[in-house]
Design an enzyme around this catalytic site. Structure first.
Site, mmCIF file in Angstrom:
data_model
loop_
_atom_site.group_PDB
_atom_site.id
_atom_site.type_symbol
_atom_site.label_atom_id
_atom_site.label_comp_id
_atom_site.label_asym_id
_atom_site.label_seq_id
_atom_site.Cartn_x
_atom_site.Cartn_y
_atom_site.Cartn_z
ATOM 1 C CE LYS A 1 -10.064 -0.498 2.818
ATOM 2 N NZ LYS A 1 -9.067 0.343 3.541
ATOM 3 C CD1 TRP B 1 -2.649 1.642 0.459
ATOM 4 C CD2 TRP B 1 -2.091 1.799 2.623
ATOM 5 N NE1 TRP B 1 -3.404 2.639 1.023
ATOM 6 C CE2 TRP B 1 -3.098 2.755 2.343
ATOM 7 C CE3 TRP B 1 -1.604 1.716 3.925
ATOM 8 C CZ2 TRP B 1 -3.598 3.625 3.306
ATOM 9 C CZ3 TRP B 1 -2.106 2.581 4.886
ATOM 10 C CH2 TRP B 1 -3.089 3.529 4.578
ATOM 11 C CG ASP C 1 -2.197 -3.046 7.419
ATOM 12 O OD1 ASP C 1 -1.867 -2.233 6.539
ATOM 13 O OD2 ASP C 1 -3.292 -2.973 8.029
#
Lengths: 423, 424
Positions: free
Chosen positions: B270, B153, B234
Site C-alpha cells: 500500500k 484480517w 503486522d
C-alpha cells in the site's frame, strides 16, 4: 497510588530486561549445500577461481546473460499502467502459455481446459504448492524421489510434511540410468504412489531415460495407478528444442495419465530472480479443474497471497508476441548449444591430458549439470588447491565452464584424479 | 523386458482420463475468499453506478489505481541500467533492501539496528513475511499459541494455521462504541499463557480502523513484557495511516526501545503502491547479535523449501527509492497525499451523513484510521446496499475508503441512509 503504579511499571521494565533466553535452542543452521558454494566463491580472491556451483547460465565470457527477448519485453512493458487487472491478466496469460509449452499447443487437455493451473514462485514454489496440496488432499500419500535428486526437493516435501522415499535412478558405477532398478522400484511401490520425475536434464546427474524407456515407465505407471509429478526446470535448455525436451510429458499425456507439472522460467528465460513458474494439475474435466485450482489458490493465499507480477508479465509478453517468441527460441538454442559444445571440449581436454578414466559421461549427460563422479575429497582438493567451486557430490554446472577456463579445469580434474582412484 | 501384465491390457487406472477418475476426484471447490470475492462480484455487475469498496487497494479521485511517480522513476532507472542482471537473490533477499526496511520501521537510530540485533529477510509482502515468521516460530519457539485480535484480517488465521501455529483470539473491537474494547484486550492478554505470541497491528487496524492511543500502547507494552508474551507486529500501512512514517511506527518502536524482542512483518503493497510485486520484509529483533545471526540462518531454512529466494523486481524499486534522498522525500510527499485523500474522504462521508440526518452516531468514521472503516452496518444492510445501490463491500460492514471519491460519496451516503432507515 500513582507512585505505586510508577514503581510497578519500573519493576516491570526491569523484568522485561531480565534474561529469559527464548532462543537458546536455536542452533546455527547448516548452510544450503548449493547456495553456500557461491558464497564461498565470492569470498575467494584468486583470479583463477571458477564457480561451478549453482545452475545459472553464463556466456562464454563467464558473464550472466540477460536475453535480448527479455530486454525487449522489459522495454515494451516499461511505462505500462500496472493495473491490478493487468496483473491478473498477466498471471492468467502466463498459465495459459505455460501449459501450452508443456503439453503442446494442440493438446486436447489444454483446449478443453482440463487442467488446474496457477502461477507459482518458479520451480521451487510450484513444487511446494503441489506438496502442500498433496498433503491436504491425499494425507496418507508419500512421495517417491529419484536417487539422487535436487537437494531442495527433500526439504520441500519435508516442510509440507509429506513422508518421502526414494526410487533407484542413477547407477554410480556405470554413470548411466539404472533402468532395471528403477522399473523394479516402480513395480514394488504400492499402487497409487506419487512419484517425482525430471522430464529432461535430470538434476544433478544429467542422465535421462530414452524415449523408449519413458514409454515403458509410463506403461508401468498405468499398471500401478501411480501419480506422475514432473518437475520441469530445463525445457528447451537440455536439447535446445522445447518440444523435444517435453517429450516425456507428452508420452504420459498420450497414455492418459492425469499428471502434475512444475515449470520454471528461471533458466530457459534467464529470469532467475524474478521467480516465475507455473504449477498445473491435469483433471478429469473442466469442472474438477475449477475445484482443484480454487484449492491451490487457497494454499497460495496463506503463503504469499498472490505471486509477483513483473516476471509473469515478461514471460507472457514474450510468449504472446511472435517476434519475441522466435527470438527467445533462437537465444535458448544458443545457450543449449554452448553447453553441448563445451562438454565436448572438456572431455577432449581430459583425453588429451592422458586421463586414465572414462569421461564419456561428460558428453552423454544432458543439460546444465555434469555429475562428474568426483569424490567429496577430490572436490575439496579442487576447491582448496585450484579455487574451483562445485557441490561436494561432484556436480559441475557446465554453464560455468568457458573456452577460457576449460583447459585449467581439465588440468585440475586430471591432477586430482590421475591416480585412477574414483568412486 | 516384458510387461508382467498377463492380459497385455491396461487395467483401469485411477490416473486415466478415459476409464478412471482422478486421484483428486473428491475435491470440492474451495469457498471464494471473502475479500477477493467482493471484487469478483463487482466485476460481474453491469450497473454504471456500481462502487467497489471491497479490497484494500488505493484508488485516486478518479477511481483509478495509482502508480507513484517515484516508483515509475525508480523503474526507469532500473530498466535503463544495462549492468543489471536477473540472477538469483540470496535466500534472505536484497541486502540493501533489508537494511533500509529495518531502518524504516525501527528508525535509523534504533539501538537494536546499531547493535546488529535485528535479523531481516526479504519476503513476499506482508503475507509472506507473516508466513515465514510463523513457520520459524512453529519450528523454534516453545509456544505455538498466537493471540490475534477479534476481528482481524481474514487471512491471518489461515496463514498462522498453515504455518503450524494455533490461533486464539483476544477481544479488540467494541461494536457498542465502534472503538477499542481496551478492558477486554487487557483481560484477555493477561490470561494468555506466559510466552504466547501476540499479533499486533502496528497501525490502521484492519478491518476496523480502530487503533490504541499512545497511552494505551504503553499499557499494552507493559502488560506484554510483564507476562513474557512475544509481540508479532503486522505493519501493512506505515505512512499510509497518519501520513507520517515515524508516527505510524511508534507502536513498534516503543517495544524495541525497552530492549525486548519482537517480530515485525512489513509490507510495501500500500504505502509504495507495489501491490502486485509482493515486496515486504520480516524482521526479528533479538537480544544479542549472536542470536540474530543464528535466527537469520534458520530463517533461510524456512524460505529455501518455500520458494528458494524472493523476487528481485519490487525490492529493487524500494531499495532504489529508500537510498536516494530526493526519491525518499518525493515518496513521503506522495504517501502523505494518499493518506490525506483518505482522511478527506472520511470527513466528506461523515458530513454527508450528517447532512442527510442519517440516524446514529457516525463519528467513528472520522475517528477510525487508515484505509478501512468498520461502518457497523449488519449483513442484511450490506446485502441491501449491494442489491439496491450496487455498492460492494465485505459482509462485515467494512468499507475501503480508498475506493471513494468526492463524486461517489453522495451515492454511498444515500445508500447508508436508506439501509439504516429501512433495514434494522
Amino acid at each position: 497510588m500513582k507512585s505505586g503504579v510508577v514503581w510497578r511499571c519500573l519493576r516491570r521494565r526491569s523484568m522485561s530486561t531480565s534474561v529469559i533466553d527464548w532462543w537458546d535452542n536455536v542452533g546455527i543452521a547448516p548452510k544450503d549445500p548449493i547456495l553456500s558454494i557461491t558464497e564461498a566463491y565470492f569470498a575467494d580472491s584468486s583470479p583463477r577461481k571458477i564457480n561451478l556451483g549453482v545452475g545459472a547460465y553464463r556466456d562464454d565470457e563467464g558473464k550472466p546473460v540477460v536475453l535480448q527477448c527479455v530486454r525487449d519485453a522489459q522495454a515494451k512493458i516499461a511505462g505500462c499502467e500496472f493495473l491490478e487487472s493487468l496483473s491478473r491478466q498477466g498471471s492468467m496469460k502466463l498459465v495459459d502459455e505455460s501449459v501450452k509449452l508443456a503439453y503442446g499447443e494442440s493438446s486436447d487437455v489444454v483446449k478443453e481446459g482440463r487442467f488446474a493451473g496457477v502461477q507459482a514462485l518458479s520451480g521451487t514454489g510450484a513444487c511446494r504448492l503441489f506438496a502442500e496440496f498433496q498433503r491436504r488432499f491425499r494425507p496418507e500419500a508419500q512421495i517417491y524421489l529419484p536417487a539422487p535428486t535436487w537437494s531442495n526437493h527433500r526439504n520441500i516435501w519435508r516442510d509440507a510434511q509429506v513422508p518421502q522415499r526414494t526410487f533407484r535412478y542413477y547407477n554410480l558405477e556405470s554413470k548411466i540410468l539404472h533402468f532395471e532398478a528403477l522399473m523394479d522400484d516402480v513395480k514394488n511401490a504400492p499402487n497409487y504412489s506419487f512419484f517425482l520425475l525430471h522430464p529432461c536434464a535430470h538434476n544433478p546427474t544429467g542422465v535421462d531415460p530414452t524415449e523408449e524407456q519413458w514409454r515403458e515407465i509410463s506403461y508401468q505407471f498405468k499398471v500401478k495407478n501411480h501419480f506422475p509429478f514432473f518437475d520441469m526446470a530445463y525445457q528447451g535448455f537440455a536439447s535446445g528444442d522445447l518440444d523435444r525436451d517435453a517429450q516425456a510429458i507428452r508420452i504420459f499425456l498420450n497414455d492418459g495419465h492425469l499428471i502434475g507439472c512444475a515449470q520454471s522460467f528461471a533458466k530457459n528465460m534467464g529470469l532467475y530472480g524474478q521467480r516465475v513458474g507455473c504449477l498445473s494439475i491435469l483433471c478429469k474435466d473442466a469442472k474438477q479443474a475449477i475445484s482443484v485450482k480454487s484449492q491451490l489458490q487457497q494454499i497460495a493465499r496463506a503463503m504469499y497471497s498472490n505471486p509477483p507480477v513483473y516476471g509473469a508479465l515478461l514471460v507472457s509478453t514474450i510468449l504472446d508476441d511472435p517476434d519475441l517468441r522466435n527470438l527467445w527460441v533462437k537465444e535458448l538454442k544458443v545457450m543449449a548449444d554452448r553447453i553441448i559444445k563445451i562438454r565436448a571440449v572438456l572431455r577432449k581436454n581430459l583425453l588429451e591430458l592422458g586421463s586414465p578414466l572414462n569421461w564419456d559421461h561428460i558428453t552423454n549427460q544432458v543439460g546444465m549439470f555434469c555429475y562428474s563422479g568426483l569424490t567429496p575429497e577430490q572436490v575439496d582438493q579442487l576447491t582448496n588447491k585450484f579455487h574451483i567451486y562445485m557441490t561436494r557430490d561432484g556436480r559441475i554446472s557446465m554453464a560455468g565452464v568457458t573456452t577460457e577456463n576449460v583447459a585449467y579445469l581439465a588440468n585440475a580434474i586430471h591432477k586430482v584424479t590421475k591416480s585412477g582412484k574414483e568412486s | 523386458m516384458e510387461s508382467q501384465n498377463p492380459n497385455h491390457a491396461i487395467s483401469p487406472s485411477a490416473t486415466t482420463a478415459s476409464n478412471g477418475d482422478s486421484v483428486f476426484a473428491n475435491i470440492a471447490k474451495a469457498p471464494e475468499d471473502p475479500i477477493l470475492g467482493v471484487t469478483v462480484a463487482y466485476n460481474k455487475d453491469s450497473s454504471p453506478i456500481k462502487l467497489n469498496l471491497g479490497v484494500g487497494a488505493y484508488r485516486t479521485e478518479e477511481g483509478k489505481p495509482l502508480v507513484l511517480n517515484v516508483v515509475r522513476r525508480a523503474e526507469q532507472l532500473l530498466v535503463n541500467d544495462p549492468s543489471r542482471v536477473k540472477e538469483y537473490l540470496p535466500i534472505t533477499g536484497l541486502a540493501d533492501f533489508n537494511k533500509l526496511s529495518a531502518k524504516l520501521i525501527f528508525g535509523a537510530d534504533s539501538p537494536a539496528i546499531q547493535e546488529n540485533r535485528v535479523a531481516t529477510v526479504q519476503c513476499l509482502s506482508g503475507t509472506g513475511s507473516l508466513r515465514v515468521g510463523a513457520e520459524f516460530l512453529a519450528k523454534h519457539y516453545h509456544q505455538n499459541s498466537i493471540y490475534i485480535p477479534q476481528p482481524t484480517w481474514g487471512n491471518h488465521p489461515k496463514v498462522f494455521t498453515m504455518a503450524g501455529l494455533s490461533p486464539k483470539y483476544y477481544r479488540y473491537y467494541d461494536p457498542e462504541t465502534r472503538g477499542l474494547n481496551f478492558q477486554g484486550l487487557l483481560e484477555d492478554l493477561s490470561s494468555a499463557p506466559s510466552g504466547a505470541i501476540v499479533l499486533l497491528h502496528a497501525c490502521a487496524h484492519n478491518p476496523t480502523g480502530v487503533d490504541p492511543t499512545v497511552e494505551q500502547w504503553e499499557q499494552i507494552r507493559q502488560l506484554i513484557r510483564s507476562k513474557g508474551l512475544l509481540p508479532f507486529f503486522d505493519s501493512a500501512y506505515q505512512g499510509f495511516a497518519s501520513g507520517s512514517l515515524d508516527a505510524d511506527a511508534q507502536s513498534v518502536r516503543i517495544f524495541v526501545a525497552d530492549g525486548g524482542e519482537c517480530l515485525a512483518a512489513q509490507s510495501y503493497a500500500k504505502n509504495m503502491g507495489l501491490y502486485g510485486e509482493r515486496v515486504g520484509a520480516l524482521s526479528i529483533v533479538c537480544r544479542t547479535a549472536d542470536v540474530a545471526s543464528r535466527v537469520e540462518s534458520q530463517l533461510k531454512l524456512v524460505i529455501r523449501p518455500m520458494y528458494s529466494n524472493p523476487p528481485i523486481h519490487g525490492a529493487s524499486i524500494v531499495a532504489t527509492i529508500l537510498k536516494d534522498r530526493d526519491m525518499y522525500n518525493e515518496w513521503t510527499i506522495e504517501l502523505k497525499a494518499m493518506a490525506d485523500r483518505i482522511i478527506s474522504m472520511r470527513q466528506q462521508l461523515f458530513d454527508a451523513l450528517r447532512d442527510r440526518g442519517t440516524p446514529g452516531d457516525w463519528s467513528h468514521i472520522i475517528k477510525q484510521i487508515g484505509m478501512f472503516t468498520f461502518t457497523g452496518l449488519n449483513t442484511e444492510q450490506v446485502a441491501f446496499m449491494t442489491k439496491e445501490y450496487h455498492i460492494y463491500m465485505t459482509s462485515d460492514g467494512r468499507i475501503s475508503m480508498a475506493g471513494l471519491s468526492s463524486r461517489t460519496v453522495p451515492h454511498l451516503a444515500d445508500a447508508i441512509h436508506a439501509a439504516v432507515t429501512r433495514i434494522v
